[in-house]
Design a protein around this motif. Sequence first.
Motif, PDB file in Angstrom:
ATOM      1  N   HIS A 308     -96.152  69.608  75.691  1.00 22.14           N
ATOM      2  CA  HIS A 308     -96.523  69.837  74.298  1.00 22.14           C
ATOM      3  C   HIS A 308     -95.336  70.312  73.466  1.00 22.14           C
ATOM      4  N   PHE A 309     -95.305  69.829  72.223  1.00 24.31           N
ATOM      5  CA  PHE A 309     -94.214  70.169  71.322  1.00 24.31           C
ATOM      6  C   PHE A 309     -94.367  71.578  70.748  1.00 24.31           C
ATOM      7  N   SER A 310     -93.243  72.225  70.526  1.00 23.91           N
ATOM      8  CA  SER A 310     -93.204  73.447  69.726  1.00 23.91           C
ATOM      9  C   SER A 310     -93.212  73.049  68.253  1.00 23.91           C
ATOM     10  N   SER A 311     -93.184  74.033  67.367  1.00 19.95           N
ATOM     11  CA  SER A 311     -93.110  73.697  65.945  1.00 19.95           C
ATOM     12  C   SER A 311     -91.822  72.936  65.642  1.00 19.95           C
ATOM     13  N   THR A 312     -90.758  73.237  66.374  1.00 16.71           N
ATOM     14  CA  THR A 312     -89.499  72.494  66.208  1.00 16.71           C
ATOM     15  C   THR A 312     -89.682  71.041  66.623  1.00 16.71           C
ATOM     16  N   GLY A 313     -90.326  70.820  67.759  1.00 16.73           N
ATOM     17  CA  GLY A 313     -90.587  69.456  68.217  1.00 16.73           C
ATOM     18  C   GLY A 313     -91.463  68.686  67.247  1.00 16.73           C
ATOM     19  N   HIS A 314     -92.512  69.341  66.741  1.00 11.77           N
ATOM     20  CA  HIS A 314     -93.379  68.694  65.749  1.00 11.77           C
ATOM     21  C   HIS A 314     -92.589  68.311  64.497  1.00 11.77           C
ATOM     22  N   SER A 315     -91.675  69.175  64.082  1.00 14.82           N
ATOM     23  CA  SER A 315     -90.876  68.891  62.894  1.00 14.82           C
ATOM     24  C   SER A 315     -89.992  67.668  63.105  1.00 14.82           C
ATOM     25  N   LEU A 316     -89.326  67.601  64.257  1.00 16.22           N
ATOM     26  CA  LEU A 316     -88.442  66.468  64.535  1.00 16.22           C
ATOM     27  C   LEU A 316     -89.228  65.163  64.619  1.00 16.22           C
ATOM     28  N   VAL A 317     -90.333  65.182  65.348  1.00 14.42           N
ATOM     29  CA  VAL A 317     -91.152  63.972  65.472  1.00 14.42           C
ATOM     30  C   VAL A 317     -91.769  63.615  64.127  1.00 14.42           C
ATOM     31  N   GLY A 318     -92.247  64.619  63.396  1.00 17.36           N
ATOM     32  CA  GLY A 318     -92.882  64.373  62.100  1.00 17.36           C
ATOM     33  C   GLY A 318     -91.946  63.721  61.105  1.00 17.36           C
ATOM     34  N   ARG A 319     -90.695  64.181  61.058  1.00 15.68           N
ATOM     35  CA  ARG A 319     -89.740  63.584  60.110  1.00 15.68           C
ATOM     36  C   ARG A 319     -89.420  62.145  60.482  1.00 15.68           C
ATOM     37  N   ALA A 320     -89.225  61.896  61.787  1.00 21.88           N
ATOM     38  CA  ALA A 320     -88.940  60.522  62.227  1.00 21.88           C
ATOM     39  C   ALA A 320     -90.145  59.616  61.987  1.00 21.88           C
ATOM     40  N   LEU A 321     -91.338  60.131  62.257  1.00 20.92           N
ATOM     41  CA  LEU A 321     -92.556  59.354  62.047  1.00 20.92           C
ATOM     42  C   LEU A 321     -92.777  59.101  60.559  1.00 20.92           C
ATOM     43  N   GLY A 322     -92.490  60.097  59.734  1.00 16.91           N
ATOM     44  CA  GLY A 322     -92.635  59.919  58.294  1.00 16.91           C
ATOM     45  C   GLY A 322     -91.723  58.820  57.763  1.00 16.91           C
ATOM     46  N   ALA A 323     -90.478  58.802  58.248  1.00 14.46           N
ATOM     47  CA  ALA A 323     -89.546  57.750  57.830  1.00 14.46           C
ATOM     48  C   ALA A 323     -90.061  56.380  58.256  1.00 14.46           C
ATOM     49  N   GLU A 324     -90.673  56.316  59.446  1.00 14.42           N
ATOM     50  CA  GLU A 324     -91.231  55.045  59.917  1.00 14.42           C
ATOM     51  C   GLU A 324     -92.440  54.643  59.078  1.00 14.42           C
ATOM     52  N   LEU A 325     -93.254  55.609  58.676  1.00 11.07           N
ATOM     53  CA  LEU A 325     -94.390  55.313  57.807  1.00 11.07           C
ATOM     54  C   LEU A 325     -93.929  54.747  56.471  1.00 11.07           C
ATOM     55  N   VAL A 326     -92.873  55.320  55.922  1.00 10.77           N
ATOM     56  CA  VAL A 326     -92.338  54.812  54.651  1.00 10.77           C
ATOM     57  C   VAL A 326     -91.884  53.372  54.825  1.00 10.77           C
ATOM     58  N   ARG A 327     -91.199  53.068  55.938  1.00  6.94           N
ATOM     59  CA  ARG A 327     -90.755  51.688  56.191  1.00  6.94           C
ATOM     60  C   ARG A 327     -91.941  50.749  56.354  1.00  6.94           C
ATOM     61  N   VAL A 328     -92.948  51.219  57.108  1.00  5.62           N
ATOM     62  CA  VAL A 328     -94.134  50.379  57.331  1.00  5.62           C
ATOM     63  C   VAL A 328     -94.828  50.064  56.021  1.00  5.62           C
ATOM     64  N   MET A 329     -95.014  51.060  55.177  1.00  2.00           N
ATOM     65  CA  MET A 329     -95.693  50.844  53.903  1.00  2.00           C
ATOM     66  C   MET A 329     -94.869  49.936  53.001  1.00  2.00           C
ATOM     67  N   GLY A 330     -93.542  50.069  53.081  1.00  4.21           N
ATOM     68  CA  GLY A 330     -92.687  49.198  52.294  1.00  4.21           C
ATOM     69  C   GLY A 330     -92.704  47.773  52.789  1.00  4.21           C
ATOM     70  N   ASP A 331     -92.733  47.610  54.132  1.00  2.95           N
ATOM     71  CA  ASP A 331     -92.746  46.261  54.720  1.00  2.95           C
ATOM     72  C   ASP A 331     -94.021  45.514  54.395  1.00  2.95           C
ATOM     73  N   THR A 332     -95.151  46.248  54.388  1.00  2.00           N
ATOM     74  CA  THR A 332     -96.443  45.596  54.210  1.00  2.00           C
ATOM     75  C   THR A 332     -96.856  45.526  52.739  1.00  2.00           C
ATOM     76  N   GLY A 333     -96.187  46.336  51.919  1.00  2.00           N
ATOM     77  CA  GLY A 333     -96.596  46.410  50.515  1.00  2.00           C
ATOM     78  C   GLY A 333     -97.971  47.015  50.369  1.00  2.00           C
ATOM     79  N   SER A 334     -98.377  47.829  51.364  1.00  2.00           N
ATOM     80  CA  SER A 334     -99.731  48.375  51.370  1.00  2.00           C
ATOM     81  C   SER A 334     -99.922  49.398  50.267  1.00  2.00           C
ATOM     82  N   GLU A 335    -101.086  49.375  49.702  1.00  2.00           N
ATOM     83  CA  GLU A 335    -101.479  50.356  48.699  1.00  2.00           C
ATOM     84  C   GLU A 335    -102.762  51.029  49.153  1.00  2.00           C
ATOM     85  N   ALA A 336    -103.056  52.139  48.563  1.00  2.00           N
ATOM     86  CA  ALA A 336    -104.298  52.835  48.882  1.00  2.00           C
ATOM     87  C   ALA A 336    -105.479  51.995  48.464  1.00  2.00           C
ATOM     88  N   PRO A 337    -106.626  52.164  49.136  1.00  2.00           N
ATOM     89  CA  PRO A 337    -107.817  51.392  48.785  1.00  2.00           C
ATOM     90  C   PRO A 337    -108.343  51.750  47.405  1.00  2.00           C
TER      91      PRO A 337
END
Length: 337
Positions: A308-337
């Motif tokens: 299990h991650f510490s708060s430091t681990g969650h922060s590192l994974v969260g930032r990397a995952l957030g950057a991937e989410l931004v790329r995914v949303m940009g690639d798909t052109g997805s918008e909120a429903p």
Amino acid sequence: MTKRKRSARRILLASLYFLAVSAVSLIVLEVAARKIGLGDPIIYYNAAWGGMRPLPGQKVTRVNGATVTVDSNGFRTNHRRSDNAVRVLYLGDSVTWGGSAIDDSLLFSEISANVLRATGREVYSMNAGVNGTGLANQADIFASLQDSTDVLVWLFPWADTKRSYTTVSFLWPPTQKPRFALVEAVDHIVREQWLGRFRVATEQQSDEYINSSTPDGYEDFFASVIRERERRNISAFHAGIRSAIALEIPIIVGITPVQDDGTMAEHSADAIALIDSVSTLGVHVLDIRKALQDGGTGAERAYIDKLHFSSTGHSLVGRALGAELVRVMGDTGSEAP
């Protein structure tokens, strides 16, 4: 006063003294247990889809003052859903859930959602992680929520492929609030320490997150059981991925590494093969090992135990995952429903 009466008086006084000391000791222990965050656990139930789930509508203060919130829809999040929000579903086990010592705001689900929010989008972070579950549980949760999911994030340790389908049992997890914090403390000690001492242990041990031990003479039997669990879990995972692809839901997957003595273990060949098999389908893969290594903090700071991650681990994974989410949303052109 007769000798008998004096003796009875001494016994009475000693008994009263013992009761008074015991009462004071229990009060002190109760206060201490509440001080560290015990006595108000998250309550669970067996859902029609996904097996064990936390009951909706809970907000408690737990270990080290961490706030744990389960919203009215059964997700761990401290943000309300809005009609225009992008609905990001996070599947996983206790690694995704985050435990009771990590505040809602420090989870990788909320941190990654905040990265996406910084782009101007409203985001509903649907953390559906549940302690002790396997991929079959998690796939069932997605099946029940696929019509209300805009992005699927599925991060899990490889042990989730080997777990049985998890439901609420007699001893764990809590299904009612205890009257006293000491009840939770004693319950934990009994489950983790006392019960095991009255079992016949074997030298051969399997993964502590799958089976604590295998009875003598049943090694081959349990090996076959775990292989069948793995087959069922991986089949459920593939079915969930296929459903998301058919519904044109963007997907991010990743396997969370384990660590031992400050070193992150390499993924097994089977784990790599599973990720490779879905990446060819257009699924986005998050390299969690790289995210943790790039943070430069070392595994001993990124984890609170082997898994299990510490708060430091969650922060590192969260930032990397957030950057991937931004790329995914940009690639798909997805918008909120």
